[in-house]
Design a protein around this motif. Structure first.
Motif, PDB file in Angstrom:
ATOM      1  N   LEU A  99      61.810  21.391  47.220  1.00  0.00           N
ATOM      2  CA  LEU A  99      62.335  21.095  48.540  1.00  0.00           C
ATOM      3  C   LEU A  99      63.087  19.771  48.501  1.00  0.00           C
ATOM      4  N   PRO A 100      63.960  19.517  49.455  1.00  0.00           N
ATOM      5  CA  PRO A 100      64.752  18.269  49.425  1.00  0.00           C
ATOM      6  C   PRO A 100      63.891  17.058  49.756  1.00  0.00           C
ATOM      7  N   ASP A 101      62.891  16.755  48.900  1.00  0.00           N
ATOM      8  CA  ASP A 101      62.031  15.581  49.046  1.00  0.00           C
ATOM      9  C   ASP A 101      62.086  14.799  47.739  1.00  0.00           C
ATOM     10  N   PRO A 102      62.900  13.755  47.653  1.00  0.00           N
ATOM     11  CA  PRO A 102      63.062  13.043  46.373  1.00  0.00           C
ATOM     12  C   PRO A 102      61.797  12.329  45.924  1.00  0.00           C
ATOM     13  N   LEU A 103      60.826  12.106  46.830  1.00  0.00           N
ATOM     14  CA  LEU A 103      59.622  11.375  46.465  1.00  0.00           C
ATOM     15  C   LEU A 103      58.546  12.279  45.862  1.00  0.00           C
ATOM     16  N   LEU A 104      58.735  13.596  45.921  1.00  0.00           N
ATOM     17  CA  LEU A 104      57.732  14.508  45.384  1.00  0.00           C
ATOM     18  C   LEU A 104      58.090  14.880  43.939  1.00  0.00           C
ATOM     19  N   PRO A 105      57.295  14.419  42.975  1.00  0.00           N
ATOM     20  CA  PRO A 105      57.604  14.703  41.555  1.00  0.00           C
ATOM     21  C   PRO A 105      57.137  16.106  41.183  1.00  0.00           C
ATOM     22  N   LEU A 106      57.846  17.123  41.691  1.00  0.00           N
ATOM     23  CA  LEU A 106      57.395  18.500  41.505  1.00  0.00           C
ATOM     24  C   LEU A 106      57.295  18.889  40.035  1.00  0.00           C
ATOM     25  N   ALA A 107      58.236  18.414  39.225  1.00  0.00           N
ATOM     26  CA  ALA A 107      58.235  18.785  37.801  1.00  0.00           C
ATOM     27  C   ALA A 107      57.002  18.271  37.079  1.00  0.00           C
ATOM     28  N   SER A 108      56.346  17.220  37.623  1.00  0.00           N
ATOM     29  CA  SER A 108      55.136  16.691  37.001  1.00  0.00           C
ATOM     30  C   SER A 108      53.879  17.308  37.570  1.00  0.00           C
ATOM     31  N   LEU A 109      54.007  18.053  38.677  1.00  0.00           N
ATOM     32  CA  LEU A 109      52.828  18.623  39.324  1.00  0.00           C
ATOM     33  C   LEU A 109      52.539  20.042  38.860  1.00  0.00           C
ATOM     34  N   VAL A 110      53.539  20.911  38.912  1.00  0.00           N
ATOM     35  CA  VAL A 110      53.314  22.323  38.622  1.00  0.00           C
ATOM     36  C   VAL A 110      54.409  22.840  37.697  1.00  0.00           C
ATOM     37  N   SER A 111      54.095  23.954  37.053  1.00  0.00           N
ATOM     38  CA  SER A 111      55.082  24.707  36.263  1.00  0.00           C
ATOM     39  C   SER A 111      54.844  26.184  36.525  1.00  0.00           C
ATOM     40  N   ILE A 112      55.834  26.997  36.180  1.00  0.00           N
ATOM     41  CA  ILE A 112      55.744  28.445  36.418  1.00  0.00           C
ATOM     42  C   ILE A 112      56.148  29.193  35.158  1.00  0.00           C
ATOM     43  N   ASN A 113      55.429  30.242  34.871  1.00  0.00           N
ATOM     44  CA  ASN A 113      55.797  31.128  33.763  1.00  0.00           C
ATOM     45  C   ASN A 113      56.979  31.982  34.216  1.00  0.00           C
ATOM     46  N   PRO A 114      58.150  31.854  33.576  1.00  0.00           N
ATOM     47  CA  PRO A 114      59.337  32.563  34.074  1.00  0.00           C
ATOM     48  C   PRO A 114      59.239  34.077  33.961  1.00  0.00           C
ATOM     49  N   ASP A 115      58.274  34.576  33.173  1.00  0.00           N
ATOM     50  CA  ASP A 115      58.203  36.014  32.955  1.00  0.00           C
ATOM     51  C   ASP A 115      57.270  36.716  33.934  1.00  0.00           C
ATOM     52  N   ASN A 116      56.133  36.080  34.290  1.00  0.00           N
ATOM     53  CA  ASN A 116      55.160  36.768  35.138  1.00  0.00           C
ATOM     54  C   ASN A 116      54.851  36.054  36.439  1.00  0.00           C
ATOM     55  N   GLY A 117      55.430  34.867  36.701  1.00  0.00           N
ATOM     56  CA  GLY A 117      55.224  34.179  37.962  1.00  0.00           C
ATOM     57  C   GLY A 117      53.913  33.440  38.079  1.00  0.00           C
ATOM     58  N   HIS A 118      53.167  33.256  36.947  1.00  0.00           N
ATOM     59  CA  HIS A 118      51.927  32.494  37.009  1.00  0.00           C
ATOM     60  C   HIS A 118      52.247  31.012  37.204  1.00  0.00           C
ATOM     61  N   LEU A 119      51.524  30.355  38.144  1.00  0.00           N
ATOM     62  CA  LEU A 119      51.706  28.934  38.437  1.00  0.00           C
ATOM     63  C   LEU A 119      50.577  28.138  37.805  1.00  0.00           C
ATOM     64  N   PHE A 120      50.921  26.963  37.214  1.00  0.00           N
ATOM     65  CA  PHE A 120      49.960  26.122  36.534  1.00  0.00           C
ATOM     66  C   PHE A 120      50.096  24.689  37.046  1.00  0.00           C
ATOM     67  N   ALA A 121      48.953  24.022  37.230  1.00  0.00           N
ATOM     68  CA  ALA A 121      48.947  22.597  37.570  1.00  0.00           C
ATOM     69  C   ALA A 121      49.101  21.797  36.287  1.00  0.00           C
ATOM     70  N   LEU A 122      50.085  20.879  36.264  1.00  0.00           N
ATOM     71  CA  LEU A 122      50.374  20.116  35.043  1.00  0.00           C
ATOM     72  C   LEU A 122      49.508  18.874  34.918  1.00  0.00           C
ATOM     73  N   THR A 123      48.956  18.400  36.019  1.00  0.00           N
ATOM     74  CA  THR A 123      48.181  17.164  35.983  1.00  0.00           C
ATOM     75  C   THR A 123      46.945  17.344  36.842  1.00  0.00           C
ATOM     76  N   SER A 124      46.021  16.429  36.671  1.00  0.00           N
ATOM     77  CA  SER A 124      44.809  16.443  37.474  1.00  0.00           C
ATOM     78  C   SER A 124      45.127  15.894  38.857  1.00  0.00           C
ATOM     79  N   LEU A 125      44.868  16.678  39.888  1.00  0.00           N
ATOM     80  CA  LEU A 125      45.188  16.295  41.255  1.00  0.00           C
ATOM     81  C   LEU A 125      44.039  15.513  41.891  1.00  0.00           C
TER      82      LEU A 125
END
Length: 797
Positions: A493-519
């Motif tokens: 989303l257009p929120d420059p303060l949210l480091p989305l790339a460091s929070l979650v990732s997605i498997n491009p083939d099956n749509g599984h979402l993964f947390a990249l860091t401890s929240l």
């Protein structure tokens, strides 16, 4: 009164007539070629491109093909040069038999646009067959009373070649009695006739053996021979004679085997053995012998096998009647085979496209021709397909059709069509042929992926392990193949303060979402982003869905006791008068928990006491009160251990030790707790000292940042005045201590001054007003502050 046709129908009829006239005019051209039989495969016939007036590139681009009846391929087009060459070695005798000239009809099909050109290929005969007699020996009986000049027909030799390459002349070996004369038959064949030159004398020479030689007109000529055995008979002066020299009969081709065709009859005026007749075939071909049989006694001619009008339409049968004296007479039976409707129509596919793309109108699916070997109405045909199909049959030239799509097809609506082409003749009974075609509709990327939900809400507990699978999104595409293969991606989303790339990732083939860091719930409670689904078609189509991730609190903070301080320089001792009533407030244990919800609900209980039953702790607020009246028998020094426990799963706890001094008032000087006196009297154990120092160092580092500012401000009083007071923290509590509630949890926006009033003797706490009076103003910005704190901890500004 006839109803006039609608204007649209009239216009279609006029258009169809014009197209048929144009196609007829285009198909009226006939190209003719001639080639010798038995030429090797690949032999040059003609330059087709030149004869059609087309350039080489145009001949290739229009997809020229050669079509023969029955889908045979005798010729082929050489793409590089445009030459028409032989695809295989051709045998004129196999293809045409004794038909002369031998002409093979073919069509040249130009597919783009569709055009048919009629063609003829004439096979010229070569002398590749020698004359051959059906019998190695010809028996001829001649009466000794025969006069010179009598002629005796001999059996002819067969030669599969035609024209000048067939039998042209006969010769007989040298002798004194006969010479040979070659005559022309009415059908153009030549047959030998033996002519008597000198009378025979049976007593002098009862038989003669001569050699008959047949010679064709080839260069060099080929020959065949047969022995002629002449037996000289006694006088028999009457030869058999047939009632007719020519018999004509019509036989339906479906007549059963054994059917009577005709009966021939001859008579002989002689008596006795010379008058007994025997019937047989004379000079008959293999076709006649295979199809008919004659009764030697009655002269009945019957079918030996089923006739086929399409194979042979007529037979000429020569019948010989021989008497007992060796004389014979001959007649001819002309058999005409009558056609019946016994052949179903034939369909030959010239072009078939089984896979056509959707959204493409007026596509040619197949080009085919139809034929029927029967004649008359039996050979007239009509062609059709099933109703309610998006396909049309178009007549191009006579008996050639194209199957085209009526409009654009939709693979998602129907991906496969089974088309049955039915060809029916007009005979009685009507015969038909059906040909099935399966047409597959190939996919075009005309559908974007669609998510199963417009938005997804996912829950993840804080302190999760990195690369934790937190949920999945799913999108489907109604297309097929690569057009239906979906690739998933994150769309922040257009929120420059949210480091989305460091929070979650997605498997491009099956749509599984993964947390990249401890929240951390205290730093970030929720965040949103979009997920894109893009197919792999061309052009690629995509769609989006909203994903909201909620961080659930985990019980990861144990209760923290703010009062009494365990690491104070002087331990707190609470003074309680012996005259205190039951329920007297001795002190209040104050603790906080950095968690939220039920993980921060605290409860208090008395774990240990010097005298059980003397004091009690209120479970919800931590107040320590007397449980009964004090007596002189109660020890003056009491030690209490209070346990503080949260309501998490599993629960976490902390304990605190309280020292209580029972006095007859508050005039007695401060007395240290019993443990302090014992510790002062006993010598220190070195190992204990080391452990105490290490524990103190760690605790000091942990609590220093929290308590130093509070201790400095609240403990400014020194000397004897501080002996009866407890050091109380002052200032802001650590940032992880949140939420004020009745369980004793303090908000980070409040600070308290907590002190025992030594002069009043009440032993109660004094709670000062908060530095930040408004909870509402702080609660409005709590999410922003927590998000900023979480970003700072991740190293983002």
């Amino acid at each position: 009164m006839e109803t006039p046709l609608p204007k649209v129908t009239q216009k279609r009829q006029v258009t169809a007539i014009i197209i048929l006239l144009l196609l007829w005019e285009a198909g009226g051209q006939i190209i003719k070629y001639s080639v010798l039989e038995e030429r090797d495969s690949g032999s040059f016939v003609a330059n087709l491109a030149k004869d059609l007036g087309l350039g080489l590139g145009e001949l290739v681009s229009r997809g020229a093909r050669i079509l023969f009846k029955g889908n045979k391929q005798h010729l082929q087009i050489e793409q590089k040069s445009g030459n028409l060459i032989l695809k295989e070695k051709l045998d004129r005798e196999d293809l045409c038999g004794d038909t002369d000239p031998c002409i093979l009809h073919f069509q040249v099909l130009l597919k783009n646009p569709v055009q048919f050109i009629q063609g003829e290929l004439q096979l010229q005969d070569v002398n590749d067959h020698a004359p051959e007699f059906l019998e190695n020996e010809i028996l001829l009986k001649i009466s000794e009373s025969s006069h010179p000049g009598s002629a005796y027909p001999l059996k002819i030799a067969q030669d599969l070649d035609v024209g000048s390459n067939t039998v042209q002349n006969y010769t007989i070996s040298s002798n004194f009695h006969f010479h040979l004369f070659t005559r022309n038959h009415s059908d153009g064949r030549k047959y030998p006739e033996l002519v008597l030159d000198q009378e025979l004398d049976r007593e002098e020479q009862p038989e003669l053996r001569l050699t008959l030689t047949a010679m064709d007109g080839g260069s060099p000529p080929k020959t065949g021979t047969s022995q002629v055995l002449i037996i000289v008979l006694d006088i028999n002066d009457n030869a058999p004679e047939f009632a007719q020299q020519l018999y004509q009969v019509q036989v339906p081709e479906n007549s059963p085997i054994g059917s009577l065709v005709i009966t021939v009859s001859a008579r002989d005026l002689d008596a006795g053995i010379y008058g007994e007749l025997s019937y047989s075939f004379f000079q008959s071909s293999n076709q006649v012998i295979q199809a008919f049989e004659v009764n030697t006694v009655t002269g009945d001619i019957r079918l030996k096998k089923k006739l086929d009008f399409e194979e042979i339409r007529s037979y000429h049968i020569e019948i010989e009647a021989s008497d007992g004296g060796g004389l014979s007479g001959k007649c001819t039976v002309a058999v005409e085979v009558m056609d019946v409707n016994d052949n179903a129509p034939e369909l030959t596919i010239s072009l078939l496209i089984n896979d056509i793309p959707e959204n493409t109108p007026d596509t040619v699916v197949a080009v085919f021709g139809i034929s029927d070997s029967d004649t008359g109405n039996n050979g007239k045909m009509m062609c059709s397909i099933q109703d309610h199909l998006p396909f049309l049959l178009k007549l191009t030239i006579e008996n050639f059709y194209t199957l085209v799509t009526e409009g654009a097809l939709d693979r998602e609506e129907k991906a496969e069509y089974n088309i049955t082409i039915t060809v029916t003749d007009m005979g009685i009974p009507r015969l038909k042929t059906e040909h099935n075609i399966t047409v597959l509709v190939s996919d075009v990327n005309d559908n974007a992926p669609a998510f199963t939900q417009t938005s997804y809400t996912l829950w993840v507990r804080e302190n999760n392990s990195p690369a934790l699978h937190i949920g999945s999104v799913s999108a489907t595409d109604t297309d097929a193949g690569a057009n239906a293969q979906v690739t998933y991606s994150l769309l922040p989303l257009p929120d420059p303060l949210l480091p989305l790339a460091s929070l979650v990732s997605i498997n491009p083939d099956n749509g599984h979402l993964f947390a990249l860091t401890s929240l951390d719930y205290k730093a970030l409670r929720a965040f949103e982003f979009r997920v894109g689904a893009t197919d792999r078609g061309s052009p690629a189509l995509s769609s989006q869905a909203l994903v909201r991730v909620l961080v659930a609190d985990a019980n990861d903070n144990a209760p923290f006791v703010l009062y009494p301080l365990q690491n104070a320089s002087a331990p707190c001792t609470e003074l309680v008068p012996r005259a205190a009533e039951p329920g007297y407030l001795v002190t209040k244990v104050v603790a906080v928990d950095g968690d939220a919800g039920q993980n921060a609900w605290l409860s208090y209980q008395l774990l240990k006491a010097t005298e059980p039953g003397l004091f009690g702790v209120w479970a919800h607020n931590g107040e320590v009160r007397t449980a009964r009246l004090l007596s002189e028998r109660d020890a003056p020094k009491q030690r209490l251990v209070v346990l503080v426990k949260d309501n998490g799963e599993p629960p976490l706890s902390a304990s605190v030790t309280l020292h209580v001094l029972l006095v007859d008032g508050f005039s007695q000087p401060y007395l240290p707790p019993p443990e302090a006196e014992a510790a002062a009297a006993a010598p220190a154990d070195p190992l204990t000292v080391y452990l105490v120092v290490a524990l103190a160092s760690v605790s000091s580092l942990f609590l220093f940042s929290v308590l130093v500012f509070v201790a400095v401000r609240l403990c400014r009083r020194g000397g004897a005045g501080s002996a009866g007071r407890c050091p109380v923290p002052e200032g802001h509590f650590p940032g992880h201590l949140v939420d004020v509630s009745s369980t004793g949890t303090l908000s980070q926006s409040y600070q308290y001054e907590v002190c025992l009033t030594g002069g009043t003797g009440s032993g109660e706490f004094k709670f000062l007003k908060p530095i930040v009076p408004s909870l509402m103003s702080e609660g409005a910005d709590v999410d922003t502050a927590e998000n900023a704190n979480f970003r700072n901890r991740l190293g983002f500004s």
